[in-house]
Write a protein that holds these residues in place. Structure first.
Motif, short mmCIF file in Angstrom:
data_model
loop_
_atom_site.label_atom_id
_atom_site.label_comp_id
_atom_site.label_asym_id
_atom_site.label_seq_id
_atom_site.Cartn_x
_atom_site.Cartn_y
_atom_site.Cartn_z
N GLY A 1 2.81 -6.35 -14.31
CA GLY A 1 2.77 -5.30 -13.31
C GLY A 1 1.63 -4.31 -13.46
O GLY A 1 1.57 -3.32 -12.73
N ARG A 2 0.72 -4.57 -14.37
CA ARG A 2 -0.44 -3.68 -14.53
C ARG A 2 -1.39 -3.90 -13.35
O ARG A 2 -1.70 -5.03 -13.00
CB ARG A 2 -1.15 -3.95 -15.84
CG ARG A 2 -2.33 -3.00 -16.05
CD ARG A 2 -2.81 -3.02 -17.45
NE ARG A 2 -1.86 -2.29 -18.26
CZ ARG A 2 -1.88 -2.25 -19.58
NH1 ARG A 2 -2.80 -2.91 -20.24
NH2 ARG A 2 -0.98 -1.56 -20.25
N ALA B 1 5.14 -7.93 -11.30
CA ALA B 1 3.94 -8.09 -10.47
C ALA B 1 4.28 -7.86 -8.99
O ALA B 1 3.51 -7.20 -8.27
CB ALA B 1 3.34 -9.48 -10.66
N LYS B 2 5.42 -8.37 -8.55
CA LYS B 2 5.83 -8.16 -7.16
C LYS B 2 6.02 -6.67 -6.86
O LYS B 2 5.55 -6.17 -5.83
CB LYS B 2 7.15 -8.89 -6.87
CG LYS B 2 7.06 -10.39 -6.90
CD LYS B 2 8.46 -10.99 -6.77
CE LYS B 2 8.48 -12.47 -7.02
NZ LYS B 2 9.84 -13.03 -6.96
N ARG B 3 6.70 -5.96 -7.76
CA ARG B 3 6.93 -4.53 -7.56
C ARG B 3 5.61 -3.76 -7.52
O ARG B 3 5.44 -2.84 -6.70
CB ARG B 3 7.85 -3.97 -8.64
CG ARG B 3 9.30 -4.30 -8.43
CD ARG B 3 10.23 -3.49 -9.34
NE ARG B 3 9.94 -3.61 -10.76
CZ ARG B 3 10.42 -4.54 -11.56
NH1 ARG B 3 11.24 -5.46 -11.08
NH2 ARG B 3 10.10 -4.57 -12.84
N LEU C 1 1.44 -0.90 -4.26
CA LEU C 1 0.09 -0.76 -3.69
C LEU C 1 0.14 -0.76 -2.17
O LEU C 1 -0.52 0.05 -1.51
CB LEU C 1 -0.82 -1.90 -4.16
CG LEU C 1 -1.46 -1.76 -5.52
CD1 LEU C 1 -2.14 -3.06 -5.92
CD2 LEU C 1 -2.46 -0.61 -5.52
N GLU C 2 0.89 -1.71 -1.61
CA GLU C 2 1.03 -1.75 -0.14
C GLU C 2 1.53 -0.39 0.37
O GLU C 2 1.02 0.13 1.36
CB GLU C 2 2.03 -2.83 0.29
CG GLU C 2 1.50 -4.22 0.27
CD GLU C 2 2.51 -5.21 0.83
OE1 GLU C 2 3.39 -4.81 1.64
OE2 GLU C 2 2.43 -6.39 0.45
N TYR C 3 2.53 0.16 -0.30
CA TYR C 3 3.09 1.45 0.11
C TYR C 3 2.04 2.56 0.02
O TYR C 3 1.89 3.35 0.95
CB TYR C 3 4.31 1.77 -0.77
CG TYR C 3 4.88 3.14 -0.51
CD1 TYR C 3 5.69 3.37 0.61
CD2 TYR C 3 4.62 4.20 -1.37
CE1 TYR C 3 6.22 4.63 0.84
CE2 TYR C 3 5.15 5.45 -1.14
CZ TYR C 3 5.93 5.66 -0.03
OH TYR C 3 6.44 6.92 0.22
N LEU C 4 1.32 2.63 -1.11
CA LEU C 4 0.28 3.66 -1.26
C LEU C 4 -0.79 3.55 -0.19
O LEU C 4 -1.21 4.56 0.40
CB LEU C 4 -0.38 3.55 -2.64
CG LEU C 4 0.45 3.99 -3.83
CD1 LEU C 4 -0.30 3.68 -5.13
CD2 LEU C 4 0.75 5.48 -3.76
N TRP C 5 -1.22 2.32 0.08
CA TRP C 5 -2.26 2.13 1.09
C TRP C 5 -1.74 2.45 2.49
O TRP C 5 -2.44 3.07 3.29
CB TRP C 5 -2.80 0.71 1.02
CG TRP C 5 -3.62 0.42 -0.21
CD1 TRP C 5 -4.20 1.33 -1.06
CD2 TRP C 5 -3.97 -0.85 -0.72
NE1 TRP C 5 -4.87 0.70 -2.07
CE2 TRP C 5 -4.75 -0.65 -1.89
CE3 TRP C 5 -3.68 -2.16 -0.33
CZ2 TRP C 5 -5.27 -1.70 -2.64
CZ3 TRP C 5 -4.20 -3.21 -1.09
CH2 TRP C 5 -4.97 -2.98 -2.22
#
Length: 166
Positions: free
Chosen positions: A74-75, A121-123, A128-132
């Protein structure tokens, strides 16, 4: 969510940057490195540097192609700034240039030949999708690289995850 900065993973300086209007961005395109996942003793930073070197030295890109890379634990590694025109796909999506209209997240590993996408990794990718989406002020769609051109990328395992989200 903590994102490993370009300075932290020791990114090279980009040769140049072509900027795009973020108003054109409509979604996220998922990729995979098609190489091995890092072991528990490896750091993803070395793999990210290798990806950047391949993109710049072998393919002639001005920088790493992806906006972010995500390791199996998840990094998240910062890639090409989202304000810069992408280089992750020379294909199209809904008749539009994928590099102009889609941001990109690349999972570290080969999800066509045995690696499995981890929950961490999914989380991280969803984060990232949410932040963008918050930064852009609108929801984003998501596609696999093979939906923009003929390729096995991002691998069957990532495509199953994408299909399960639709």
């Amino acid at each position: 969510m903590r994102i490993v900065t370009r300075a932290e993973w020791k990114a090279r300086q980009a040769y140049s940057s072509a900027y795009r209007s973020l108003s054109l961005v409509r979604g996220v395109c998922y990729h995979h490195t098609a190489g091995p996942q890092p072991s528990l003793t490896q750091t993803g930073g070395r793999i990210v540097r290798d990806v950047q070197a391949y993109h710049m030295d072998s393919l002639g890109y001005s920088d790493i192609a992806y906006n972010a890379l995500v390791g199996p634990r998840g990094r998240v590694y910062a890639g090409r700034p989202i304000e810069c025109h992408g280089a992750h796909s020379n294909g199209t999506w809904q008749g539009l240039s994928a590099n102009t209209h889609l941001l990109s997240i690349c999972f570290i590993g080969n999800f066509q030949d045995g690696d499995r996408l981890t929950e961490r990794a999914k989380r991280a990718a969803l984060g990232l999708e949410y932040l963008w989406a918050r930064k852009l002020g609108r929801p984003l769609t998501f596609v696999g690289h093979r939906e923009t051109k003929a390729t096995a990328c991002p691998g069957d395992d990532v495509m199953r995850w994408i299909a399960g989200r639709r």
